[in-house]
Write a protein that holds these residues in place. Structure first.
Motif, PDB file in Angstrom:
ATOM      1  N   ILE A 521       0.838  -1.196   0.000  1.00  0.00           N
ATOM      2  CA  ILE A 521       0.000   0.000   0.000  1.00  0.00           C
ATOM      3  C   ILE A 521       0.874   1.246   0.000  1.00  0.00           C
ATOM      4  O   ILE A 521       0.636   2.195  -0.736  1.00  0.00           O
ATOM      5  CB  ILE A 521      -0.936  -0.007   1.220  1.00  0.00           C
ATOM      6  CG1 ILE A 521      -1.867  -1.221   1.150  1.00  0.00           C
ATOM      7  CG2 ILE A 521      -1.755   1.277   1.276  1.00  0.00           C
ATOM      8  CD1 ILE A 521      -2.699  -1.417   2.384  1.00  0.00           C
ATOM      9  N   ALA A 522       1.934   1.217   0.820  1.00  0.00           N
ATOM     10  CA  ALA A 522       2.808   2.393   0.918  1.00  0.00           C
ATOM     11  C   ALA A 522       3.439   2.717  -0.423  1.00  0.00           C
ATOM     12  O   ALA A 522       3.678   3.878  -0.739  1.00  0.00           O
ATOM     13  CB  ALA A 522       3.889   2.152   1.962  1.00  0.00           C
ATOM     14  N   HIS A 523       3.694   1.701  -1.224  1.00  0.00           N
ATOM     15  CA  HIS A 523       4.253   1.940  -2.551  1.00  0.00           C
ATOM     16  C   HIS A 523       3.174   2.301  -3.565  1.00  0.00           C
ATOM     17  O   HIS A 523       3.485   2.596  -4.714  1.00  0.00           O
ATOM     18  CB  HIS A 523       5.014   0.703  -3.048  1.00  0.00           C
ATOM     19  CG  HIS A 523       6.387   0.594  -2.470  1.00  0.00           C
ATOM     20  ND1 HIS A 523       6.664  -0.153  -1.359  1.00  0.00           N
ATOM     21  CD2 HIS A 523       7.547   1.166  -2.847  1.00  0.00           C
ATOM     22  CE1 HIS A 523       7.963  -0.047  -1.084  1.00  0.00           C
ATOM     23  NE2 HIS A 523       8.513   0.746  -1.980  1.00  0.00           N
ATOM     24  N   GLY A 524       1.938   2.233  -3.155  1.00  0.00           N
ATOM     25  CA  GLY A 524       0.853   2.531  -4.074  1.00  0.00           C
ATOM     26  C   GLY A 524       0.631   1.450  -5.108  1.00  0.00           C
ATOM     27  O   GLY A 524       0.014   1.680  -6.138  1.00  0.00           O
ATOM     28  N   ALA A 525       1.155   0.245  -4.841  1.00  0.00           N
ATOM     29  CA  ALA A 525       1.044  -0.841  -5.821  1.00  0.00           C
ATOM     30  C   ALA A 525      -0.272  -1.579  -5.624  1.00  0.00           C
ATOM     31  O   ALA A 525      -0.303  -2.737  -5.208  1.00  0.00           O
ATOM     32  CB  ALA A 525       2.232  -1.791  -5.688  1.00  0.00           C
ATOM     33  N   ALA A 526      -1.369  -0.907  -5.917  1.00  0.00           N
ATOM     34  CA  ALA A 526      -2.686  -1.443  -5.607  1.00  0.00           C
ATOM     35  C   ALA A 526      -3.004  -2.698  -6.400  1.00  0.00           C
ATOM     36  O   ALA A 526      -3.580  -3.653  -5.871  1.00  0.00           O
ATOM     37  CB  ALA A 526      -3.751  -0.375  -5.861  1.00  0.00           C
TER      38      ALA A 526
ATOM     39  N   ALA B  58      -0.033   7.000  -0.184  1.00  0.00           N
ATOM     40  CA  ALA B  58      -0.574   6.416   1.050  1.00  0.00           C
ATOM     41  C   ALA B  58       0.101   7.037   2.255  1.00  0.00           C
ATOM     42  O   ALA B  58       0.898   6.404   2.947  1.00  0.00           O
ATOM     43  CB  ALA B  58      -0.379   4.909   1.030  1.00  0.00           C
ATOM     44  N   ILE B  61      -0.229   5.183   5.829  1.00  0.00           N
ATOM     45  CA  ILE B  61       0.604   3.994   6.005  1.00  0.00           C
ATOM     46  C   ILE B  61       2.066   4.393   6.127  1.00  0.00           C
ATOM     47  O   ILE B  61       2.791   3.899   6.985  1.00  0.00           O
ATOM     48  CB  ILE B  61       0.421   3.039   4.811  1.00  0.00           C
ATOM     49  CG1 ILE B  61      -0.992   2.475   4.796  1.00  0.00           C
ATOM     50  CG2 ILE B  61       1.456   1.947   4.814  1.00  0.00           C
ATOM     51  CD1 ILE B  61      -1.172   1.225   5.583  1.00  0.00           C
ATOM     52  N   ILE B  62       2.479   5.335   5.278  1.00  0.00           N
ATOM     53  CA  ILE B  62       3.891   5.752   5.316  1.00  0.00           C
ATOM     54  C   ILE B  62       4.199   6.395   6.665  1.00  0.00           C
ATOM     55  O   ILE B  62       5.255   6.168   7.247  1.00  0.00           O
ATOM     56  CB  ILE B  62       4.192   6.702   4.140  1.00  0.00           C
ATOM     57  CG1 ILE B  62       4.126   5.919   2.826  1.00  0.00           C
ATOM     58  CG2 ILE B  62       5.565   7.338   4.290  1.00  0.00           C
ATOM     59  CD1 ILE B  62       4.202   6.765   1.582  1.00  0.00           C
ATOM     60  N   GLN B  65       4.478   3.623   9.265  1.00  0.00           N
ATOM     61  CA  GLN B  65       5.736   2.890   9.111  1.00  0.00           C
ATOM     62  C   GLN B  65       6.915   3.750   9.570  1.00  0.00           C
ATOM     63  O   GLN B  65       7.848   3.255  10.193  1.00  0.00           O
ATOM     64  CB  GLN B  65       5.943   2.476   7.652  1.00  0.00           C
ATOM     65  CG  GLN B  65       5.009   1.365   7.230  1.00  0.00           C
ATOM     66  CD  GLN B  65       5.204   0.953   5.797  1.00  0.00           C
ATOM     67  OE1 GLN B  65       5.846   1.652   5.024  1.00  0.00           O
ATOM     68  NE2 GLN B  65       4.642  -0.179   5.429  1.00  0.00           N
ATOM     69  N   VAL B 356      -9.170   1.722   2.270  1.00  0.00           N
ATOM     70  CA  VAL B 356      -8.192   0.693   1.918  1.00  0.00           C
ATOM     71  C   VAL B 356      -8.518  -0.680   2.518  1.00  0.00           C
ATOM     72  O   VAL B 356      -8.679  -1.658   1.787  1.00  0.00           O
ATOM     73  CB  VAL B 356      -6.778   1.133   2.351  1.00  0.00           C
ATOM     74  CG1 VAL B 356      -5.759   0.061   2.009  1.00  0.00           C
ATOM     75  CG2 VAL B 356      -6.410   2.434   1.667  1.00  0.00           C
ATOM     76  N   ILE B 357      -8.629  -0.718   3.850  1.00  0.00           N
ATOM     77  CA  ILE B 357      -8.736  -2.015   4.526  1.00  0.00           C
ATOM     78  C   ILE B 357      -9.890  -2.840   3.991  1.00  0.00           C
ATOM     79  O   ILE B 357      -9.746  -4.037   3.704  1.00  0.00           O
ATOM     80  CB  ILE B 357      -8.940  -1.823   6.040  1.00  0.00           C
ATOM     81  CG1 ILE B 357      -7.796  -1.041   6.656  1.00  0.00           C
ATOM     82  CG2 ILE B 357      -9.070  -3.164   6.716  1.00  0.00           C
ATOM     83  CD1 ILE B 357      -6.620  -1.874   6.995  1.00  0.00           C
ATOM     84  N   LEU B 368      -5.838   3.608  -4.111  1.00  0.00           N
ATOM     85  CA  LEU B 368      -4.581   4.272  -3.788  1.00  0.00           C
ATOM     86  C   LEU B 368      -3.617   3.997  -4.923  1.00  0.00           C
ATOM     87  O   LEU B 368      -3.734   2.978  -5.600  1.00  0.00           O
ATOM     88  CB  LEU B 368      -3.975   3.652  -2.543  1.00  0.00           C
ATOM     89  CG  LEU B 368      -4.357   4.208  -1.196  1.00  0.00           C
ATOM     90  CD1 LEU B 368      -3.675   3.389  -0.145  1.00  0.00           C
ATOM     91  CD2 LEU B 368      -3.939   5.654  -1.078  1.00  0.00           C
ATOM     92  N   GLY B 369      -2.652   4.849  -5.099  1.00  0.00           N
ATOM     93  CA  GLY B 369      -1.600   4.602  -6.080  1.00  0.00           C
ATOM     94  C   GLY B 369      -2.144   4.199  -7.434  1.00  0.00           C
ATOM     95  O   GLY B 369      -2.959   4.906  -8.030  1.00  0.00           O
TER      96      GLY B 369
END
Lengths: 601, 388
Positions: A521-526, B58, B61-62, B65, B356-357, B368-369
């Protein structure tokens, strides 16, 4: 003020003078009136006396002092040497006594004879008695940080060795036996006391502390292939295969045999080829993965009452034990016996030779464990000016942060021992002094710091730095890469969730967990995330009217909704099976999870 | 600065935030040429646009983290002030958790009291500190004798302690008279004799009065249990255990602009939500700094904004921020799923599956993304069935 007495934490009564009572109590234990396993503690602050006689308390022996004098005399030692008295007699005479953690509170223990004052009540038998048996095996342990000793002793317990002389007829399974185990050349007194020479583990190798390209990163070891070819650290792994003839209701039993061709789930003739007439593999047969080791048939499952009268129904099931993915071995020992329930039990021990390979775990005795990172031919290994090629290369980065000085001392000691043909003494607090070892090394024609000039293995160029080499007792640990290796692309799924199974034995997948999901998700690789999680994707048809999953009967080619009935419009959605399961579980709770669909664009 | 330049920069309103425009105005040299200024402004605009967060990033999330990873390296200990009892400070991970959970009662309430310049001398600081510390009559009393027959209390005071507080026995008796009604108070040297005015209703009344008198505050601010003046650079700062922001700020000697507490709720009550947001930032920053870690402030700003978004301080808990998520599935997948599912089913809640979830749960692309953009087809003319 009276003192309360507790026996094993139960109130017993009171005495007037607690301190005197405890002293009396101890005195009578020393005279032999009381068992040496009984301990007493006088708690001055709470005016309580605790007497303990329960099981499971760790006790340790100490020499008894009386008015600052040791009760153990020269004559006792002489008698001990002559074998006239034993340890037990010393305990009986009250010269030695066992204290538990509680009674230690009342004792003042001197570490050495020099320290003794009239206040002291006990004397340590030897400073090395401070450690447990395994920890005592670490040479020069007093030069280390205590945590390293604990790690070191934990590692030693996992080492491969010669665990029992009668291993060929023992039934131990899932165990390894080291070929050509050696006795360490740098050792402690405890090593001899516990007769470890009869059960040696590990081998003495030439160890060089240096890096080898990048292959020593993160504690990895580089091993000399030629050493392995000469038999270094080879071991035999014994793999257990067992099965029993279970009894079922109705007098039905399993049968160990070569299955008939008409049983349900018959494999191929090829897979049963190793079985003898009794259905068990013959000794010295080489079994590969998939081969049946013990053939067995079981009665049919779900036998309904009607079937009992039906002769044709109820053919037996195949339930043989075979080697699963990645397993192989030679049948070493076959045992046919009975278990506690009286069922026939067959155990087969398979043996497999394990040559050290990439990923196998090794350790020194100082908590310096590592994994093989590269196996290098001797031709490519670095060599010393005198032509010595190390067996193992050990990363220098493991030393400064862990501060295991004993590791370095053992290497110097090992070098002295190997060159002089003697055993070097390394007992904790009593080891040979470093200065002496260095002088001896010097007299043998080496540099006193243990370093040597080395040449690069492939280019032959002399290395700028001198390399620290020495002999060291290294252990192979029971974690072998071959027993851990596992991969999966497709495979079995769980019945309930339709998600991949877990664990090597079930050919399971490696879970892409919650935190791993977050990185996608953080990479946006949905879209990649969706693809990774579609192991349990299913098509579900949803009733347009009520939003609950509908039923599609492809056989009769009709669609209906359990709520709304026939003649409805359905739409298909692709969701995870786990979500469908969640909907079903909600329904069973009396919650109606209706899904309203709309066009995505 | 030339007027033309200023007007030119003003032309960028809408492209750049006002704060940035003002900053540029203040820093541009007067003798700049028009061409250079144009180039500078172009650069500023492009840099500003580059540093904006992209659509579909995102950030949540970032952020988690970015805080979570260094969090694994934090200590779990509390820090103790040498020599001063009761003065220890929760630091490291426990403190971070305390802040993000927005606990109402924090484990070590603390204040940093700054003083106005004229009071910044060693003696003055000591005096102020002494006046801040909450002192009860109990602490100055050597003995209290009760005479049940006469219904009198004889209070023996400790003179040296009273002197340390710069008070006289008569001050104490005056306080007793003011705080407890219906009493006759007499002062005789170091002793105070208290008698009941008129007839007491019950015999035990005198005991209650004794307890009441013991708890009367002689000096100081309520809740300030300990004071510790510390020299910080050229300046003296008073650290206190226990906090009472409102009352401390009202003290004449205190510099109200800089004095703070580590109790975020108290800051919210006294100074408002914007101050509370800043307090969250400061407190988290303090911990990160102390642990020698490096977390970009933007991450903490995001958390602080989430916590203070609607005017109240909410924690990152199932009662706070997460409890206010729109999606049932998102809430249920965090903690106490049964409770959330039951509550949702009772009122027939609807989950729009916008976040998202819940989309991970049902195995759909998350918005997202790469999952964010969709294709829009522009249909020319009318479709065959007559619909658009």
């Amino acid at each position: 003020m009276v003192t309360e007495i507790y026996l094993n934490n139960k109130f017993l009564g009171v005495v007037d003078n607690g301190k005197a009572f405890a002293e009396d109590f101890r005195e009578s234990r020393r005279k032999g009136t009381l068992d040496p396993s009984v301990n007493v503690c006088y708690d001055k602050d709470n005016e309580e006396i605790h007497i303990e006689s329960t099981e499971g308390r760790a006790q340790r022996p100490l020499l008894v002092l009386k008015d600052g004098k040791i009760l153990l005399e020269e004559k006792h030692l002489k008698q001990l040497e002559e074998g006239k008295i034993s340890w037990k007699d010393l305990v009986k005479q009250g010269i030695v006594e066992f204290l538990d953690a509680l009674e230690e509170e009342n004792a003042l223990v001197a570490y050495s004879e020099k320290e003794i004052t009239p206040k002291h009540t006990h004397l340590e038998i030897s400073p090395s008695a401070l450690c447990g048996i395994v920890t005592s095996l670490v040479p020069f342990a007093n030069f280390n940080q205590p945590p390293r000793l604990i790690i070191g002793s934990k590692n030693q317990k996992q080492s491969l060795g010669f665990y029992a002389g009668n291993y060929p007829i023992r039934l131990d399974m899932d165990i390894s036996l080291l070929h050509y185990p050696q006795v360490p050349i740098v050792r402690t007194k405890v090593h001899d006391l516990i007769h470890l020479e009869q059960h040696p583990a590990g081998q003495n190798v030439v160890l060089a502390i240096m890096s080898y390209d990048g292959y020593t990163i993160e504690d990895a070891l580089v091993i000399n292939r030629s050493s392995l070819d000469r038999g270094l650290y080879r071991s035999t792994y014994f793999r257990p295969v067992e099965t029993e003839e279970l009894r079922y209701s109705g007098g039905l039993v399993d049968e160990i045999c070569i299955p008939d061709k008409d049983v349900k789930g018959y494999r191929t003739e090829h897979e049963y080829r190793l079985l003898e007439e009794d259905g068990i593999i013959f000794p010295e047969a080489k079994a590969a993965e998939g081969d049946v080791v013990i053939g067995k048939t079981s009665p049919p499952r779900f036998l309904s009452s009607l079937d009992e009268y039906n002769l044709s129904a109820g053919s037996r099931r195949e339930s043989a034990t075979s080697l699963s993915h990645g397993e192989q071995g030679v049948a070493d020992l076959v045992i046919v016996t009975e278990n506690e329930e009286g069922n026939r039990l067959v155990r087969v021990r398979l043996r497999e030779e394990m040559v050290p390979e990439l990923g196998d775990k090794f350790t020194s005795r100082h908590g310096q464990k590592g994994v093989v990172g590269l196996v290098v031919p001797q031709a490519d290994m670095p060599f010393s000016a005198s032509g010595v090629v190390p067996d193992i290369i050990f990363s220098p980065h493991g030393i400064p942060s862990r501060m295991t000085i004993s590791h370095l001392l053992e290497m110097i000691g090992g070098k002295v021992a190997a060159m002089n043909g003697r055993i070097v003494e390394g007992t904790i607090f009593e080891g040979e002094p470093e200065e002496k070892l260095r002088q001896e090394l010097l007299s043998l024609g080496f540099r006193e710091d243990g370093t040597e000039e080395f040449y690069h293995g492939r280019t032959g160029k002399k290395m700028e730095a001198r390399i620290f080499v020495g002999h060291m007792h290294f252990l192979r640990l029971k974690y072998l890469a071959a027993n851990k290796l596992h991969s999966r692309a497709r495979g079995p799924v769980q019945l309930l969730t339709r998600q991949p199974t877990e664990g090597k034995a079930k050919e399971g997948g490696l879970r892409l967990g919650e935190m791993e999901k977050d990185t996608f998700i953080a990479h946006g690789a949905a879209l990649l995330l969706k693809e990774r999680f579609d192991s349990d994707k299913t098509l579900v048809c949803i009733c347009e009217r009520c939003g609950l999953p509908a039923v599609e009967d492809r056989y009769k080619n009709r669609k209906y909704c359990p709520v709304c009935g026939e003649g409805i419009e359905v739409n298909y959605i692709e969701v995870s099976y786990a979500f469908k399961l969640l909907l079903d579980e909600l329904k069973s709770l009396g919650i109606s999870p209706s899904i309203k669909l709309k066009s995505k664009y | 600065m030339r007027k033309a330049h200023e007007e030119f920069i003003d032309g960028y309103e809408g492209k750049l935030p006002l704060k940035m425009i003002n900053e540029v105005k203040a820093n541009i040299p007067d003798d700049i040429t028009k061409e250079t200024l144009e180039k500078i402004m172009e650069q500023i605009v492009s840099r500003y646009n580059e540093s904006k967060v992209h659509a579909g990033e995102a950030i949540g999330i970032i952020t988690s983290q970015s805080i979570g990873e260094p969090g694994t390296q934090m200590t779990l200990d509390t820090f103790h002030f040498a020599g001063v009892s009761e003065m220890n400070v929760t630091v490291g991970l426990p403190r971070i958790i305390e802040i993000f959970d927005a606990r109402k009662t924090i484990s070590t309430p603390l204040m940093e009291v700054f003083l106005k310049p004229q009071y910044n001398k060693p003696e003055a600081v000591k005096k102020v500190a002494l006046h801040l510390k909450e002192t009860k009559i109990e602490e100055t009393v050597a003995e209290i004798a009760i005479n049940i027959l006469d219904q009198t209390l004889t209070i023996q005071l400790k003179k040296n302690i009273l002197e340390g507080l710069e008070m006289k026995p008569s001050d104490v008796s005056a306080l007793i008279k003011a705080k407890v009604k219906k009493l006759n108070v007499k002062t005789e040297g170091d002793t105070i004799i208290v008698t009941y005015e008129g007839k007491p209703e019950e015999v035990k009344e005198i005991y209650l009065i004794k307890e009441k008198i013991k708890n009367i505050r002689l000096r100081g601010v309520k809740g300030i249990r300990q004071v510790l003046p510390v020299k910080r650079g050229e300046e003296y700062v008073i650290l206190t255990a226990g906090t009472n922001l409102k009352d401390v700020l009202e003290q004449e000697e205190v510099d109200a602009k800089r004095t703070t507490t580590n109790d975020i709720y108290e800051i919210r009550e006294v100074l408002g939500i914007e101050a509370a947001r800043q307090a969250v930032l400061n407190e988290v920053d303090k911990v990160i700094e102390a642990q020698g870690l490096n977390i970009n402030v933007r991450h903490i700003m995001l958390v602080a904004d989430m916590m203070c978004g609607n005017g109240e301080v909410k924690g990152i808990t199932r009662y706070g921020v997460i409890g206010e998520k729109a999606s049932v599935l998102a809430r249920a997948s965090f903690e106490t799923p049964i409770k959330h599912i039951i509550d949702a089913s009772l009122i027939g809640e609807r989950d729009e599956l916008n976040s998202v979830i819940e989309n991970v749960l049902i195995n759909q692309t998350v918005p997202l993304g790469t999952g964010l953009p969709g294709l829009v087809v522009k249909v020319k003319g009318e479709a065959k069935d007559g619909k658009e």
